[in-house]
Design an enzyme around this catalytic site. Sequence first.
Site, PDB file in Angstrom:
ATOM      1  N   GLU A 131       0.929  -1.138  -0.006  1.00 54.03           N
ATOM      2  CA  GLU A 131       0.078  -0.015  -0.166  1.00 54.03           C
ATOM      3  C   GLU A 131       0.965   1.325  -0.017  1.00 54.03           C
ATOM      4  OE1 GLU A 131      -2.853  -0.076   3.182  1.00 54.03           O
ATOM      5  OE2 GLU A 131      -3.200  -2.112   3.210  1.00 54.03           O
ATOM      6  N   GLU A 133       2.050   4.812  -0.058  1.00 47.60           N
ATOM      7  CA  GLU A 133       1.676   6.169  -0.016  1.00 47.60           C
ATOM      8  C   GLU A 133       2.623   7.100  -0.718  1.00 47.60           C
ATOM      9  OE1 GLU A 133      -0.727   5.415   4.064  1.00 47.60           O
ATOM     10  OE2 GLU A 133       1.283   6.547   4.089  1.00 47.60           O
ATOM     11  N   GLU A 213      -4.945  10.712   1.305  1.00 48.27           N
ATOM     12  CA  GLU A 213      -4.492  10.008   2.692  1.00 48.27           C
ATOM     13  C   GLU A 213      -4.581  11.301   3.771  1.00 48.27           C
ATOM     14  OE1 GLU A 213      -3.575   7.994   4.641  1.00 48.27           O
ATOM     15  OE2 GLU A 213      -3.851   6.154   3.475  1.00 48.27           O
ATOM     16  N   GLU A 221      -2.999   7.395  -1.849  1.00 51.82           N
ATOM     17  CA  GLU A 221      -2.309   6.228  -1.547  1.00 51.82           C
ATOM     18  C   GLU A 221      -3.116   5.397  -2.935  1.00 51.82           C
ATOM     19  OE1 GLU A 221      -2.673   3.979   2.023  1.00 51.82           O
ATOM     20  OE2 GLU A 221      -3.757   2.334   1.024  1.00 51.82           O
ATOM     21  N   HIS A 270       2.565   0.154   3.866  1.00 48.96           N
ATOM     22  CA  HIS A 270       2.213  -1.218   4.515  1.00 48.96           C
ATOM     23  C   HIS A 270       2.302  -2.286   3.672  1.00 48.96           C
ATOM     24  CE1 HIS A 270      -0.337   1.785   6.995  1.00 48.96           C
ATOM     25  NE2 HIS A 270       0.701   2.089   7.325  1.00 48.96           N
ATOM     26  N   ARG A 340      -3.658  -0.286  14.712  1.00 48.71           N
ATOM     27  CA  ARG A 340      -2.776  -0.213  13.627  1.00 48.71           C
ATOM     28  C   ARG A 340      -1.471   0.680  14.077  1.00 48.71           C
ATOM     29  NH1 ARG A 340      -5.786   0.103   8.701  1.00 48.71           N
ATOM     30  NH2 ARG A 340      -7.845  -0.538   8.976  1.00 48.71           N
ATOM     31  N   GLU A 359       0.241  -8.057   7.673  1.00 46.83           N
ATOM     32  CA  GLU A 359       0.454  -6.743   7.249  1.00 46.83           C
ATOM     33  C   GLU A 359       1.703  -6.044   7.910  1.00 46.83           C
ATOM     34  OE1 GLU A 359      -1.581  -2.118   6.930  1.00 46.83           O
ATOM     35  OE2 GLU A 359      -2.829  -4.027   7.826  1.00 46.83           O
ATOM     36  N   ARG A 361       3.681  -3.148   8.680  1.00 50.06           N
ATOM     37  CA  ARG A 361       3.317  -1.684   8.632  1.00 50.06           C
ATOM     38  C   ARG A 361       4.414  -0.747   8.710  1.00 50.06           C
ATOM     39  NH1 ARG A 361      -1.971  -0.433   8.967  1.00 50.06           N
ATOM     40  NH2 ARG A 361      -1.645   1.533  10.190  1.00 50.06           N
TER      41      ARG A 361
END
Length: 471
Positions: A131, A133, A213, A221, A270, A340, A359, A361
């Site tokens: 993912e 960004e 984002e 993202e 991530h 998170r 995941e 991160r």
Amino acid sequence: MTSPKEVLAMVKEKNIRMVDLRFMDFPGIWQHFSVPVGELSESSFEDGFGFDGSSIRGWQPINASDMLVVPDVTTAKVDPFYEVPTLVLIGNIVDPITLEAYSRDPRHIARKAEAYLKQTGIGDTAFIGPEAEFFIFDDVRFESGNNHAFYALDSQEGAWNTGREEFPNLGYKPKFKEGYFPVPPLDKFQDLRTEMLLTLEDLGIDVECQHHEVATAGQAEIDMRFKPLLQMGDQMAWFKYVLKNVAYRHGHTVTFMPKPLYGDNGSGMHTHISIWKDGEPLFAGDKYAGVSQQALYAIGGILKHFKALCGITNPTTNSYKRLVPGYEAPVNLAYSSRNRSAAIRIPMYSPSPKAKRLEFRTPDSSCNGYLAFSAILMAVLDGIENKMEPGDPLDKNIYDLPPEELAQIDSAPGSLAEALEALKNDHEFLLKGDVFTPDVIEHWIDYKIENEVHPVQLRPHPHEFFLYYDI
């Protein structure tokens, strides 16, 4: 494409006039040179094309500069930006004398990581889903000299521009930390992100979504659908290329620099990973959050090698401006199903066993995708092979813990120098299967220290003048 004949047929069908040969340098910038289409034949996919490797960052010395790039038939795509119809082929780097694959070629390392996974018998496919960004700015200026240094960024979305004379200024600027994710007119880049997404799809790259984002000033993202490790390494190169070029032709600029703005969220990547065997997912089970024992061991491997991994997955001095508490960056070594603020999360979006993955991160998209994805896989495999228990999950908000509890949780390195020192002391897991070689690790650390750590350490920072000039 699966054969040279198919590629040559595509050349005729698309009226291709040029062939662009691309490969990744050591730090992670796509490189290329072009040849007329008449130079491409079936034998090109075995013989390759010669070039000088001495000027590629982190590669050959001048006395051993000749190298070959051997195109991979499976990577053939038509470039969406060049004026002349151009076929792009990603290549593998080969020594012209020994014909052996070049150990510092990042793509070769990714190929070896996939081969090592199969060699272990644990699985046959590692799926990676990043993912990534990034920021979309309207203007960027920077300079670093002996007696001066500055940077200046601007964006039509910047929260600092609510008072700017724009004739007229219509407002609608996302506030700091409030960019996630209101509709237009606050979001100024919906159409631009959609063009980026559709350009990727036209190249055969599957995309799941795009959105604004958290940060002001155009943070965004775009998520690619998970793919096998090597394929995702190739796609990550295309991803950065497409986003930068779409933005450029519209008078904007994209950066994957993790922390370009002070006081707002930085850009992470991530990274989702799962291992499959014979078409079945190995990370689904009846343990915590619906994962298997193997998945827990995989988490243990990432936590065990976390600081060393950062030397590859967060490879810039700027990366550690993002990895600080308070900006949603996962700096603490913990795992959770929904929290998170943990370095490793087990996403709970879908109950399907096929969706079960980890995941990680902490990484950011300043990394070299081939190297980062390979290093993460090697930590996962080391955890599984050595049955590394990850300890108990942490389902509390780490940032709200009392000091005595927080003191028991280890955290990410505080600087690139610290991360590289951890990598220097903990890289045996990367050497398995000859995936990373001692030369690669040593040269990576030396290159980063000489070209990035020391130059930043030696220079006065503009804010130091604010703090100390009148001392």
